[in-house]
Write a protein that holds these residues in place. Structure first.
Motif, mmCIF file in Angstrom:
data_model
loop_
_atom_site.group_PDB
_atom_site.id
_atom_site.type_symbol
_atom_site.label_atom_id
_atom_site.label_comp_id
_atom_site.label_asym_id
_atom_site.label_seq_id
_atom_site.Cartn_x
_atom_site.Cartn_y
_atom_site.Cartn_z
ATOM 1 N N ALA A 275 -66.981 -40.889 0.139
ATOM 2 C CA ALA A 275 -67.631 -39.849 -0.666
ATOM 3 C C ALA A 275 -67.483 -40.223 -2.138
ATOM 4 N N VAL A 276 -68.604 -40.242 -2.856
ATOM 5 C CA VAL A 276 -68.580 -40.576 -4.277
ATOM 6 C C VAL A 276 -69.190 -39.412 -5.049
ATOM 7 N N GLU A 277 -68.443 -38.909 -6.036
ATOM 8 C CA GLU A 277 -68.946 -37.840 -6.906
ATOM 9 C C GLU A 277 -69.291 -38.453 -8.262
ATOM 10 N N LEU A 278 -70.510 -38.164 -8.734
ATOM 11 C CA LEU A 278 -70.942 -38.606 -10.053
ATOM 12 C C LEU A 278 -71.241 -37.383 -10.895
ATOM 13 N N LYS A 279 -70.712 -37.378 -12.107
ATOM 14 C CA LYS A 279 -70.992 -36.294 -13.047
ATOM 15 C C LYS A 279 -70.695 -36.811 -14.448
ATOM 16 N N GLU A 280 -71.096 -36.070 -15.440
ATOM 17 C CA GLU A 280 -70.833 -36.473 -16.814
ATOM 18 C C GLU A 280 -69.335 -36.301 -17.071
ATOM 19 N N TRP A 281 -68.636 -37.249 -17.370
ATOM 20 C CA TRP A 281 -68.765 -38.680 -17.477
ATOM 21 C C TRP A 281 -67.723 -39.327 -16.598
ATOM 22 N N SER A 282 -67.895 -39.199 -15.294
ATOM 23 C CA SER A 282 -66.935 -39.796 -14.363
ATOM 24 C C SER A 282 -67.597 -40.158 -13.041
ATOM 25 N N VAL A 283 -66.930 -41.069 -12.354
ATOM 26 C CA VAL A 283 -67.274 -41.447 -10.982
ATOM 27 C C VAL A 283 -65.971 -41.400 -10.205
ATOM 28 N N THR A 284 -65.968 -40.719 -9.068
ATOM 29 C CA THR A 284 -64.769 -40.605 -8.240
ATOM 30 C C THR A 284 -65.118 -40.994 -6.810
ATOM 31 N N ALA A 285 -64.334 -41.903 -6.236
ATOM 32 C CA ALA A 285 -64.531 -42.325 -4.845
ATOM 33 C C ALA A 285 -63.379 -41.802 -3.999
ATOM 34 N N THR B 292 -79.545 -37.020 -14.336
ATOM 35 C CA THR B 292 -79.829 -37.997 -13.294
ATOM 36 C C THR B 292 -78.776 -39.101 -13.363
ATOM 37 N N HIS B 293 -78.330 -39.566 -12.190
ATOM 38 C CA HIS B 293 -77.358 -40.656 -12.121
ATOM 39 C C HIS B 293 -77.753 -41.628 -11.025
ATOM 40 N N GLU B 294 -77.070 -42.758 -10.975
ATOM 41 C CA GLU B 294 -77.236 -43.753 -9.926
ATOM 42 C C GLU B 294 -75.856 -44.294 -9.580
ATOM 43 N N LEU B 295 -75.756 -45.008 -8.458
ATOM 44 C CA LEU B 295 -74.492 -45.626 -8.081
ATOM 45 C C LEU B 295 -74.733 -47.111 -7.864
ATOM 46 N N VAL B 296 -74.070 -47.937 -8.664
ATOM 47 C CA VAL B 296 -74.156 -49.390 -8.551
ATOM 48 C C VAL B 296 -72.808 -49.891 -8.045
ATOM 49 N N ILE B 297 -72.839 -50.837 -7.095
ATOM 50 C CA ILE B 297 -71.623 -51.405 -6.525
ATOM 51 C C ILE B 297 -71.610 -52.898 -6.816
ATOM 52 N N VAL B 298 -70.535 -53.354 -7.504
ATOM 53 C CA VAL B 298 -70.399 -54.748 -7.908
ATOM 54 C C VAL B 298 -69.010 -55.231 -7.528
ATOM 55 N N ARG B 299 -68.940 -56.447 -7.023
ATOM 56 C CA ARG B 299 -67.631 -57.036 -6.736
ATOM 57 C C ARG B 299 -67.068 -57.588 -8.042
ATOM 58 N N ALA B 300 -65.958 -57.016 -8.492
ATOM 59 C CA ALA B 300 -65.283 -57.429 -9.721
ATOM 60 C C ALA B 300 -63.886 -56.823 -9.716
ATOM 61 N N GLU C 100 -81.495 -44.097 -8.983
ATOM 62 C CA GLU C 100 -81.402 -42.809 -9.684
ATOM 63 C C GLU C 100 -81.758 -41.638 -8.776
ATOM 64 N N PHE C 101 -80.914 -40.591 -8.866
ATOM 65 C CA PHE C 101 -81.193 -39.369 -8.110
ATOM 66 C C PHE C 101 -80.795 -38.163 -8.948
ATOM 67 N N ASP C 102 -81.471 -37.063 -8.693
ATOM 68 C CA ASP C 102 -81.365 -35.860 -9.520
ATOM 69 C C ASP C 102 -80.027 -35.146 -9.377
ATOM 70 N N ALA C 103 -79.702 -34.387 -10.403
ATOM 71 C CA ALA C 103 -78.525 -33.520 -10.384
ATOM 72 C C ALA C 103 -78.629 -32.562 -9.201
ATOM 73 N N GLY C 104 -77.494 -32.284 -8.587
ATOM 74 C CA GLY C 104 -77.456 -31.335 -7.482
ATOM 75 C C GLY C 104 -77.926 -31.897 -6.156
ATOM 76 N N THR C 105 -78.122 -33.222 -6.069
ATOM 77 C CA THR C 105 -78.576 -33.822 -4.810
ATOM 78 C C THR C 105 -77.567 -34.864 -4.331
ATOM 79 N N THR D 266 -72.829 -37.881 -4.330
ATOM 80 C CA THR D 266 -73.264 -36.544 -4.707
ATOM 81 C C THR D 266 -73.259 -36.434 -6.227
ATOM 82 N N ASN D 267 -74.376 -36.027 -6.762
ATOM 83 C CA ASN D 267 -74.509 -35.851 -8.205
ATOM 84 C C ASN D 267 -74.201 -34.390 -8.522
ATOM 85 N N THR D 268 -72.971 -34.141 -8.990
ATOM 86 C CA THR D 268 -72.565 -32.779 -9.346
ATOM 87 C C THR D 268 -72.750 -32.517 -10.841
ATOM 88 N N GLY D 269 -73.348 -33.480 -11.531
ATOM 89 C CA GLY D 269 -73.571 -33.343 -12.968
ATOM 90 C C GLY D 269 -74.866 -32.617 -13.281
#
Length: 152
Positions: free
Chosen positions: A30-40, A66-74, A104-109, A60-63
């Motif tokens: 579960a990943v939460e995105l909101k201004e200004w944090s990402v939590t897994a 609009t947000h997106e989730l990018v996954i990078v190996r680093a 990108e997906f809308d707030a509340g989705t 889930t965009n609780t902000g």
């Protein structure tokens, strides 16, 4: 008799390295995105070396934006190349580092996608760049980033 022995060997192999009371590794994060944090949750996942186990990321965009989730190996967010505006330059990532994204997906989705991650360290982030009052606002630079670890 041979079938029972084969099944017993397979079950032992599948459970290798796991105590009887260990929970099964999660197949969903579960990943939460909101201004200004990402939590897994969880931020550490163990995958089986015996069974191919893709992970579903449920974002889930609780902000309010609009947000997106990018996954990078680093190993760290500091390892990612950024431009003058603070946005990660995805085309400049080392070969194989870009794992995927939930566009990108809308707030509340809520949106989800499944990815196969090998053991290692990953960075999860929103890479949207907005222009507010003529000034660039990088979601990554504003703190929409977290680390994520996969072990075997």
């Amino acid at each position: 008799m041979r079938t029972r022995a084969t099944v017993a060997v397979m079950l032992v192999a599948l459970g290798a390295g796991c105590a009887a009371d260990d929970p099964l590794p999660p197949t969903s994060v579960a990943v939460e995105l909101k201004e200004w944090s990402v939590t897994a949750d969880p931020s550490l996942v163990r995958v089986s070396a015996v069974v191919d186990q893709p992970l579903e990321f449920v974002a889930t965009n609780t902000g309010q934006e609009t947000h997106e989730l990018v996954i990078v190996r680093a190993d760290s967010p500091a390892d990612l190349p950024t431009d003058a505006d603070g946005k990660v330059v995805e085309d400049a990532l080392p070969e194989g580092a870009f794992i995927g994204e939930i566009p990108e997906f809308d707030a509340g989705t809520t949106e989800s996608a499944t990815f196969e991650l090998e053991p290692g360290r990953y960075v999860l982030f929103c890479n949207i760049l907005e222009i507010n009052d003529g000034e660039p606002e990088s979601h990554f630079q504003q703190g929409m980033v977290t680390t994520f670890t996969v072990t075997s």
